[in-house]
Design a protein around this motif. Structure first.
Motif, short mmCIF file in Angstrom:
data_model
loop_
_atom_site.label_atom_id
_atom_site.label_comp_id
_atom_site.label_asym_id
_atom_site.label_seq_id
_atom_site.Cartn_x
_atom_site.Cartn_y
_atom_site.Cartn_z
N UNK A 111 0.74 -2.71 -0.56
CA UNK A 111 0.38 -1.41 0.01
C UNK A 111 0.02 -0.45 -1.11
N UNK A 112 -1.14 0.17 -0.99
CA UNK A 112 -1.51 1.25 -1.91
C UNK A 112 -0.98 2.54 -1.28
N UNK A 113 0.21 2.93 -1.67
CA UNK A 113 0.88 4.07 -1.05
C UNK A 113 0.17 5.40 -1.35
N UNK A 114 -0.66 5.44 -2.38
CA UNK A 114 -1.42 6.66 -2.67
C UNK A 114 -2.45 6.94 -1.57
N UNK A 115 -2.93 5.89 -0.92
CA UNK A 115 -3.90 6.05 0.17
C UNK A 115 -3.25 6.32 1.52
N UNK A 116 -1.96 6.00 1.64
CA UNK A 116 -1.25 6.11 2.92
C UNK A 116 -1.10 7.56 3.34
N UNK A 117 -1.49 7.85 4.60
CA UNK A 117 -1.32 9.21 5.13
C UNK A 117 -0.17 9.29 6.14
N UNK A 118 0.57 8.18 6.30
CA UNK A 118 1.75 8.19 7.16
C UNK A 118 1.48 8.09 8.64
N UNK A 119 0.35 7.54 9.03
CA UNK A 119 0.01 7.46 10.46
C UNK A 119 0.90 6.47 11.22
N UNK A 120 1.51 5.52 10.53
CA UNK A 120 2.44 4.53 11.10
C UNK A 120 1.78 3.48 11.97
N UNK A 121 0.45 3.42 11.99
CA UNK A 121 -0.24 2.41 12.80
C UNK A 121 0.15 1.01 12.36
N UNK A 122 0.29 0.80 11.07
CA UNK A 122 0.64 -0.52 10.53
C UNK A 122 2.04 -0.93 10.96
N UNK A 133 0.80 -13.38 7.23
CA UNK A 133 -0.58 -13.44 6.75
C UNK A 133 -1.61 -13.17 7.81
N UNK A 134 -1.22 -12.54 8.89
CA UNK A 134 -2.13 -12.30 10.01
C UNK A 134 -3.15 -11.19 9.73
N UNK A 135 -2.85 -10.35 8.76
CA UNK A 135 -3.70 -9.22 8.36
C UNK A 135 -3.86 -8.16 9.45
N UNK A 136 -2.91 -8.08 10.36
CA UNK A 136 -2.93 -7.01 11.36
C UNK A 136 -2.85 -5.65 10.68
N UNK A 137 -2.07 -5.56 9.61
CA UNK A 137 -1.96 -4.30 8.88
C UNK A 137 -3.29 -3.91 8.27
N UNK A 138 -4.02 -4.88 7.76
CA UNK A 138 -5.34 -4.63 7.16
C UNK A 138 -6.30 -4.10 8.23
N UNK A 139 -6.29 -4.73 9.39
CA UNK A 139 -7.20 -4.35 10.47
C UNK A 139 -6.83 -3.01 11.10
N UNK A 140 -5.55 -2.68 11.09
CA UNK A 140 -5.06 -1.48 11.77
C UNK A 140 -5.14 -0.22 10.90
N UNK A 141 -4.98 -0.38 9.61
CA UNK A 141 -4.89 0.78 8.71
C UNK A 141 -6.25 1.49 8.58
N UNK A 142 -6.31 2.77 8.95
CA UNK A 142 -7.57 3.49 8.84
C UNK A 142 -7.93 3.88 7.41
N UNK A 143 -6.98 3.74 6.49
CA UNK A 143 -7.20 4.17 5.11
C UNK A 143 -7.33 3.01 4.13
N UNK A 144 -7.41 1.80 4.64
CA UNK A 144 -7.58 0.59 3.82
C UNK A 144 -6.51 0.50 2.73
N UNK A 145 -5.26 0.67 3.12
CA UNK A 145 -4.13 0.64 2.19
C UNK A 145 -3.64 -0.78 1.87
#
Length: 63
Positions: free
Chosen positions: A6-17, A45-57
């Motif tokens: 996770x690139x926490x600098x990009x995270x805006x805390x939306x919690x979608x992931x 390894x499903x990459x749901x977090x990748x697909x869900x994150x609006x900030x590409x974290x």
């Protein structure tokens, strides 16, 4: 085995992931940003977090 990064600098805390992670390993910390709060080796390894994150974290790699 997979590793989620996770690139926490990009995270805006939306919690979608955290809401979407089927392994339940992602959560929100007190600073309002996402992090691996469960057992990292439980990543599927499903990459749901990748697909869900609006900030590409997220990056998921096979190790």
């Amino acid at each position: 085995m997979f590793m989620v990064t996770i690139d926490r600098d990009k995270c805006d805390g939306c919690a979608a992931c955290a809401d979407a992670c089927p392994a339940g390993i992602l959560g929100m910390l007190d600073d309002g940003k996402a992090d691996v709060t469960g057992e990292a080796y439980d990543c599927m390894g499903c990459e749901t977090c990748v697909a869900t994150c609006p900030n590409e974290c997220y990056t998921v790699t096979e190790v």
